[in-house]
Motif scaffolding. Structure first.
Motif, PDB file in Angstrom:
ATOM      1  N   ALA A  88       0.823  -1.206   0.000  1.00 37.05           N
ATOM      2  CA  ALA A  88       0.000   0.000   0.000  1.00 37.05           C
ATOM      3  C   ALA A  88       0.861   1.261   0.000  1.00 37.05           C
ATOM      4  O   ALA A  88       0.575   2.216  -0.734  1.00 37.05           O
ATOM      5  CB  ALA A  88      -0.938  -0.009   1.201  1.00 37.05           C
ATOM      6  N   THR A  91       2.635   1.618  -3.540  1.00 38.64           N
ATOM      7  CA  THR A  91       1.774   1.958  -4.670  1.00 38.64           C
ATOM      8  C   THR A  91       0.948   3.215  -4.443  1.00 38.64           C
ATOM      9  O   THR A  91       0.409   3.776  -5.393  1.00 38.64           O
ATOM     10  CB  THR A  91       0.812   0.794  -4.976  1.00 38.64           C
ATOM     11  OG1 THR A  91      -0.005   0.555  -3.825  1.00 38.64           O
ATOM     12  CG2 THR A  91       1.570  -0.460  -5.360  1.00 38.64           C
ATOM     13  N   CYS A  93      -1.797   3.142  -2.842  1.00 42.63           N
ATOM     14  CA  CYS A  93      -3.179   2.678  -2.767  1.00 42.63           C
ATOM     15  C   CYS A  93      -3.623   2.665  -1.305  1.00 42.63           C
ATOM     16  O   CYS A  93      -2.964   2.063  -0.459  1.00 42.63           O
ATOM     17  CB  CYS A  93      -3.287   1.279  -3.364  1.00 42.63           C
ATOM     18  SG  CYS A  93      -4.932   0.567  -3.243  1.00 42.63           S
ATOM     19  N   CYS A  98      -5.250  -3.412  -0.702  1.00 43.45           N
ATOM     20  CA  CYS A  98      -3.852  -3.156  -1.080  1.00 43.45           C
ATOM     21  C   CYS A  98      -2.883  -3.398   0.076  1.00 43.45           C
ATOM     22  O   CYS A  98      -1.678  -3.405  -0.130  1.00 43.45           O
ATOM     23  CB  CYS A  98      -3.688  -1.718  -1.560  1.00 43.45           C
ATOM     24  SG  CYS A  98      -4.582  -1.356  -3.075  1.00 43.45           S
TER      25      CYS A  98
END
Length: 119
Positions: A88, A91, A93, A98
């Motif tokens: 997470a 990325t 996200c 995630c």
């Protein structure tokens, strides 16, 4: 040295004390903690009932209790708490799906982003 003192003692003026040479020596005779957090302790680090708030990145556990307004129950990043949220953070996200320690398939720029969070 100033960052370590700030984290350990919550002293936001640690750098000024170093520069002015007024800092007190650290008592290192007794370690406060051996630094090891088990998987069970990580999962229990959810901030409930006064427990610390833990988030792990690449297996390294961070105490984010001071960021309760972000990581506390009902807050935007609470689903990261008590888990390894490496994917997470890499990325960007914020979705609960995630949150994973799995870094497979990430590109070099995403891995650099994760390293930036760990600095």
């Amino acid at each position: 040295r100033a960052r370590a003192r700030t984290r350990r003692y919550g002293n936001k003026y640690a750098l000024a004390q170093m520069v002015l040479k007024t800092e007190a020596p650290l008592d290192l005779s007794e370690p406060q903690h051996d630094g090891t957090v088990t998987q069970s302790e990580l999962e229990d680090g959810d901030g409930v009932d006064g427990a610390p708030v833990y988030v792990a990145l690449r297996g390294r556990v961070y105490d984010v209790s001071a960021g309760a307004k972000f990581y506390g129950a009902g807050k935007p990043y609470h689903h990261f708490v008590g888990r390894d949220a490496s994917r997470a953070f890499a990325t960007g996200c914020r979705a609960a799906e995630c949150v994973s320690a799995d870094l497979d398939g990430l590109d070099p720029s995403q891995l650099r982003e994760l390293d930036r969070w760990m600095e």
